[in-house]
Design a protein around this motif. Structure first.
Motif, PDB file in Angstrom:
ATOM      1  N   ASN A 139       0.809  -1.223   0.000  1.00 27.26           N
ATOM      2  CA  ASN A 139       0.000   0.000   0.000  1.00 27.26           C
ATOM      3  C   ASN A 139       0.843   1.274   0.000  1.00 27.26           C
ATOM      4  N   LEU A 185       0.533   2.056  -7.223  1.00 26.34           N
ATOM      5  CA  LEU A 185       0.614   1.654  -5.824  1.00 26.34           C
ATOM      6  C   LEU A 185       0.760   0.142  -5.744  1.00 26.34           C
ATOM      7  N   PHE A 238      -0.423  -2.750  -4.128  1.00 28.06           N
ATOM      8  CA  PHE A 238      -1.672  -2.912  -3.387  1.00 28.06           C
ATOM      9  C   PHE A 238      -1.762  -4.271  -2.708  1.00 28.06           C
ATOM     10  N   ASP A 239      -2.113  -4.269  -1.423  1.00 29.99           N
ATOM     11  CA  ASP A 239      -2.383  -5.497  -0.684  1.00 29.99           C
ATOM     12  C   ASP A 239      -3.878  -5.768  -0.763  1.00 29.99           C
ATOM     13  N   ALA A 263      -7.159  -6.120   1.998  1.00 29.89           N
ATOM     14  CA  ALA A 263      -8.209  -5.115   1.848  1.00 29.89           C
ATOM     15  C   ALA A 263      -9.571  -5.788   1.745  1.00 29.89           C
ATOM     16  N   PHE A 277      -9.895  -0.292   3.033  1.00 33.74           N
ATOM     17  CA  PHE A 277      -8.836   0.347   2.257  1.00 33.74           C
ATOM     18  C   PHE A 277      -9.268   1.763   1.937  1.00 33.74           C
ATOM     19  N   THR A 288      -3.182   7.099   1.369  1.00 30.93           N
ATOM     20  CA  THR A 288      -1.891   6.805   0.751  1.00 30.93           C
ATOM     21  C   THR A 288      -1.249   8.108   0.288  1.00 30.93           C
ATOM     22  N   ASN A 290     -12.922   3.675  -3.160  1.00 31.14           N
ATOM     23  CA  ASN A 290     -12.555   2.600  -2.233  1.00 31.14           C
ATOM     24  C   ASN A 290     -13.586   1.473  -2.278  1.00 31.14           C
TER      25      ASN A 290
END
Length: 233
Positions: free
Chosen positions: A111, A138, A140-141, A145, A151, A156, A177
């Motif tokens: 993230n 980004l 991203f995880d 999330a 998230f 960020t 989101n």
């Protein structure tokens, strides 16, 4: 993310450095490659807001330099090594002048921002048209999330860059989101969100491994300029 990817970004073909992300964005690459100039023109005509006005070359350059200074300041604060560049290349026989700042974060944490590009392009030997674009990626995880249903893109480092470009504070990221989490949770391999921000075109592309955010002006036709003041504080 390699410098080669930045050049792909600069021609608006979306990809990512992680192997999984590259595979899942292949459909978007094909879509971008087949987008026609006429379709882009129609989308530009529909834009409304401050950035949709018809600015001259000088006004657009002024706007770009103002935002560039802010974006460079943010990047310096991050401690990441960045580059500034101005080059001219040929694209489909047309001369393209690209003035930009960019960086690659080779080992981003989950993230965290992976790359940034902000640039102004002018097209043709007579510099008849031009546009300004911000592109961010980004790491991203997405798994966590989805698992935690939690998230926020606004938490960020994207937030600072987007604010520097738009000049707007407190942007609401809740819908973005929600769409990212819900669509990935429902099994979508790739999420694509398109919106507008005060006359700017906003595009978000997400997989479970990465998020790519693109914010761009219309392609200004400088001969059509009818704006007397482009200060846009």
């Amino acid at each position: 993310m390699s410098k080669k990817l930045i050049s792909i970004f600069m021609s608006i073909v979306v990809a990512a450095s992680l192997a999984a992300c590259t595979n899942t964005t292949s459909n978007t690459e094909k879509k971008a490659e087949t987008t026609t100039e006429s379709q882009s023109d129609e989308k530009d005509k529909a834009l409304e807001g401050t950035w949709a006005k018809n600015y001259s070359l000088e006004q657009t350059q002024k706007l770009y330099k103002d935002r560039l200074a802010k974006i460079e300041s943010i990047t310096k604060e991050s401690g990441l090594k960045y580059s500034k560049d101005e080059k001219v290349k040929k694209d489909n026989g047309q001369s393209v002048n690209d003035n930009s700042i960019y960086f690659d974060n080779p080992k981003p944490e989950a993230n965290k921002i992976e790359s940034m590009y902000f640039g102004m392009k002018t097209y043709g030997d007579d510099l008849a048209t031009g546009d300004i674009t911000l592109k961010l990626s980004l790491k991203f995880d997405g798994e966590n999330a989805i698992k935690n249903n939690d998230f926020d893109l606004g938490k960020t480092s994207f937030k600072k860059y987007i604010e520097a470009f738009t000049g707007q504070k407190d942007k609401d990221y809740s819908d973005i989101n929600k769409q990212i989490i819900e669509k990935l949770k429902n099994g979508d391999k790739q999420v694509e969100i398109n919106n507008t921000v005060d006359g700017l075109k906003e595009q978000v592309l997400a997989t479970k491994e990465c998020i790519i955010y693109i914010l761009s002006t219309k392609k200004y036709k400088f001969a059509d300029s009818n704006v007397s003041d482009a200060s846009m504080e």
